[in-house]
Enzyme design. Structure first.
Site, PDB file in Angstrom:
ATOM      1  N   SER A  54       9.981  80.899 143.583  1.00 22.31           N
ATOM      2  CA  SER A  54       8.565  80.120 143.337  1.00 22.31           C
ATOM      3  C   SER A  54       8.871  79.191 142.375  1.00 22.31           C
ATOM      4  O   SER A  54       8.412  78.150 142.536  1.00 22.31           O
ATOM      5  CB  SER A  54       7.493  81.233 142.893  1.00 22.31           C
ATOM      6  OG  SER A  54       7.971  81.667 141.604  1.00 22.31           O
ATOM      7  N   ASN A  55       9.923  79.295 141.443  1.00 20.46           N
ATOM      8  CA  ASN A  55      10.463  78.094 140.765  1.00 20.46           C
ATOM      9  C   ASN A  55      11.180  77.170 141.188  1.00 20.46           C
ATOM     10  O   ASN A  55      10.879  75.861 141.058  1.00 20.46           O
ATOM     11  CB  ASN A  55      10.966  78.781 139.505  1.00 20.46           C
ATOM     12  CG  ASN A  55       9.938  79.411 138.422  1.00 20.46           C
ATOM     13  OD1 ASN A  55       9.182  78.599 137.612  1.00 20.46           O
ATOM     14  ND2 ASN A  55      10.051  80.596 138.243  1.00 20.46           N
ATOM     15  N   MET A 104      19.914  85.681 138.317  1.00 14.67           N
ATOM     16  CA  MET A 104      20.212  86.710 137.669  1.00 14.67           C
ATOM     17  C   MET A 104      21.505  87.373 137.173  1.00 14.67           C
ATOM     18  O   MET A 104      22.052  88.390 137.550  1.00 14.67           O
ATOM     19  CB  MET A 104      19.419  88.118 138.352  1.00 14.67           C
ATOM     20  CG  MET A 104      17.757  87.711 138.394  1.00 14.67           C
ATOM     21  SD  MET A 104      17.119  86.940 136.861  1.00 14.67           S
ATOM     22  CE  MET A 104      15.827  88.308 136.469  1.00 14.67           C
ATOM     23  N   ARG A 105      22.478  86.187 136.963  1.00 17.16           N
ATOM     24  CA  ARG A 105      23.724  86.558 136.651  1.00 17.16           C
ATOM     25  C   ARG A 105      24.123  85.670 135.301  1.00 17.16           C
ATOM     26  O   ARG A 105      23.576  84.510 135.127  1.00 17.16           O
ATOM     27  CB  ARG A 105      24.670  85.757 137.655  1.00 17.16           C
ATOM     28  CG  ARG A 105      24.956  86.795 138.733  1.00 17.16           C
ATOM     29  CD  ARG A 105      25.731  87.847 138.428  1.00 17.16           C
ATOM     30  NE  ARG A 105      25.805  88.756 139.431  1.00 17.16           N
ATOM     31  CZ  ARG A 105      26.963  89.995 139.635  1.00 17.16           C
ATOM     32  NH1 ARG A 105      27.895  89.818 138.608  1.00 17.16           N
ATOM     33  NH2 ARG A 105      27.045  90.727 140.514  1.00 17.16           N
ATOM     34  N   ASN A 151      17.526  76.718 131.554  1.00 15.78           N
ATOM     35  CA  ASN A 151      16.733  77.968 131.932  1.00 15.78           C
ATOM     36  C   ASN A 151      15.637  78.188 131.828  1.00 15.78           C
ATOM     37  O   ASN A 151      15.023  77.620 130.805  1.00 15.78           O
ATOM     38  CB  ASN A 151      17.781  79.076 131.521  1.00 15.78           C
ATOM     39  CG  ASN A 151      17.396  80.565 132.213  1.00 15.78           C
ATOM     40  OD1 ASN A 151      17.099  80.794 133.203  1.00 15.78           O
ATOM     41  ND2 ASN A 151      17.131  81.542 131.114  1.00 15.78           N
ATOM     42  N   HIS A 174      12.650  81.404 131.107  1.00 16.26           N
ATOM     43  CA  HIS A 174      12.435  82.590 130.787  1.00 16.26           C
ATOM     44  C   HIS A 174      11.145  83.252 130.496  1.00 16.26           C
ATOM     45  O   HIS A 174      10.630  82.409 129.739  1.00 16.26           O
ATOM     46  CB  HIS A 174      13.323  83.213 129.832  1.00 16.26           C
ATOM     47  CG  HIS A 174      13.641  84.704 129.600  1.00 16.26           C
ATOM     48  ND1 HIS A 174      14.391  85.453 130.550  1.00 16.26           N
ATOM     49  CD2 HIS A 174      13.033  85.432 128.627  1.00 16.26           C
ATOM     50  CE1 HIS A 174      14.270  86.831 130.151  1.00 16.26           C
ATOM     51  NE2 HIS A 174      13.564  86.776 128.864  1.00 16.26           N
ATOM     52  N   SER A 188       9.683  80.672 128.102  1.00 22.58           N
ATOM     53  CA  SER A 188      10.604  79.781 127.226  1.00 22.58           C
ATOM     54  C   SER A 188      11.482  78.947 128.115  1.00 22.58           C
ATOM     55  O   SER A 188      12.132  79.370 129.183  1.00 22.58           O
ATOM     56  CB  SER A 188      11.300  80.526 126.390  1.00 22.58           C
ATOM     57  OG  SER A 188      10.749  81.358 125.352  1.00 22.58           O
ATOM     58  N   ASP A 193      19.919  84.377 127.693  1.00 23.91           N
ATOM     59  CA  ASP A 193      18.544  83.731 126.931  1.00 23.91           C
ATOM     60  C   ASP A 193      18.521  83.521 125.821  1.00 23.91           C
ATOM     61  O   ASP A 193      17.719  83.422 124.925  1.00 23.91           O
ATOM     62  CB  ASP A 193      17.467  84.975 127.220  1.00 23.91           C
ATOM     63  CG  ASP A 193      17.335  85.290 128.913  1.00 23.91           C
ATOM     64  OD1 ASP A 193      17.365  84.346 129.618  1.00 23.91           O
ATOM     65  OD2 ASP A 193      17.222  86.425 129.123  1.00 23.91           O
TER      66      ASP A 193
HETATM   67  C1  GAR Z   1      10.777  83.828 137.067  1.00 26.79           C
HETATM   68  O1  GAR Z   1       9.974  84.691 136.092  1.00 26.79           O
HETATM   69  C2  GAR Z   1      11.928  83.608 135.959  1.00 26.79           C
HETATM   70  O2  GAR Z   1      11.421  83.034 134.711  1.00 26.79           O
HETATM   71  C3  GAR Z   1      12.770  84.700 135.786  1.00 26.79           C
HETATM   72  O3  GAR Z   1      12.755  85.336 136.871  1.00 26.79           O
HETATM   73  C4  GAR Z   1      11.755  84.887 137.858  1.00 26.79           C
HETATM   74  C5  GAR Z   1      12.141  84.277 139.070  1.00 26.79           C
HETATM   75  O4  GAR Z   1      11.056  84.254 140.008  1.00 26.79           O
HETATM   76  N1  GAR Z   1      13.943  84.561 135.153  1.00 26.79           N
HETATM   77  C6  GAR Z   1      14.417  85.300 134.218  1.00 26.79           C
HETATM   78  O5  GAR Z   1      14.207  86.653 133.794  1.00 26.79           O
HETATM   79  C7  GAR Z   1      16.015  85.030 133.662  1.00 26.79           C
HETATM   80  N2  GAR Z   1      16.334  85.874 132.588  1.00 26.79           N
HETATM   81  P1  GAR Z   1      10.932  83.209 141.223  1.00 26.79           P
HETATM   82  O6  GAR Z   1      12.437  83.715 142.008  1.00 26.79           O
HETATM   83  O7  GAR Z   1       9.827  83.322 141.917  1.00 26.79           O
HETATM   84  O8  GAR Z   1      11.100  81.871 140.418  1.00 26.79           O
END
Ligand code: GAR
Length: 192
Positions: free
Chosen positions: A13-14, A88-89, A105, A107, A134, A143
């Site tokens: 979604s991001n 997620m790596r 990034n 978070h 953040s 992070d």
């Molecule tokens: C988001 O909330 C992002 O901030 C988080 O994963 C989600 C991905 O959602 N990232 C982390 O936790 C990084 N440590 P998305 O695939 O719908 O964008």
């Protein structure tokens, strides 16, 4: 022109928010998606936006080889900035140094609270009174790295985890594109 790569592992979604906001931008372009999950929905989103996707496989290749391949892809595509969007790596210090471009990034917590995965649930379970996002530079520490922006909202626990999650995602989708544009502006202005 700033060439952008987005790294993502999940729903994306991001990625969608970023790709949409750069659509039609004459100065900046999302050139590619790097994804490490072959069934991730983000791949579908990239297809819909006509953005090239490079699939990487940590299990098959191992981190060292994957990062070497990604470094080559980044250089070949003349990428100027990397936005991590649910990737997620953990990127190695060597990779960060070798690519030599800004890596940003997002978070879903008010760092330094709740690093790592499931950050929203961690804040919810901890009974935090506020929750937020953040956006930060990526350093060797997970992070960690210099914070660019934090935004928060009250955590109204009685509304339930699903509601809180969707409110946090709204913050992400609102602010990540704004910060991304700002960073691209900085890259472009340094060139002029
Ligand atoms: C988001 O909330 C992002 O901030 C988080 O994963 C989600 C991905 O959602 N990232 C982390 O936790 C990084 N440590 P998305 O695939 O719908 O964008």
């Amino acid at each position: 022109m700033a060439n952008i790569a987005i790294f993502a592992s999940g729903s994306g979604s991001n990625f969608e928010a970023l790709a949409t906001s750069f659509k039609g931008d004459k100065k900046n372009e999302v050139k590619l998606l790097i994804c490490n999950k072959k069934n991730a929905y983000v791949i579908e989103r990239a297809k819909n936006h006509n953005i090239k996707c490079e699939l990487i496989n940590y299990l098959q290749d191992g981190q060292l080889l994957v990062e070497k391949k990604v470094t080559d892809i980044i250089k070949h595509n003349k990428i100027d900035v990397i936005f991590l969007a649910g990737f997620m790596r953990v990127l190695s210090a060597k990779f960060i140094k070798d690519v030599g471009i800004p890596i940003i990034n997002i978070h879903p917590s008010l760092l330094p609270k709740h690093k790592g995965s499931d950050a929203i649930k961690k804040a919810y379970d901890a009974g935090d009174k506020e929750i937020g996002i953040s956006i930060h530079h990526v350093s060797e520490e997970v992070d960690g790295g210099e914070i660019i922006l934090q935004e928060s909202i009250p955590l109204e626990k009685e509304k339930g985890l699903d509601f809180i999650e969707s409110e946090v995602h709204k913050l992400e989708h609102l602010y990540y594109p704004q910060i991304a544009k700002q960073i691209c502006e900085e890259i472009n202005s340094k060139r002029n």
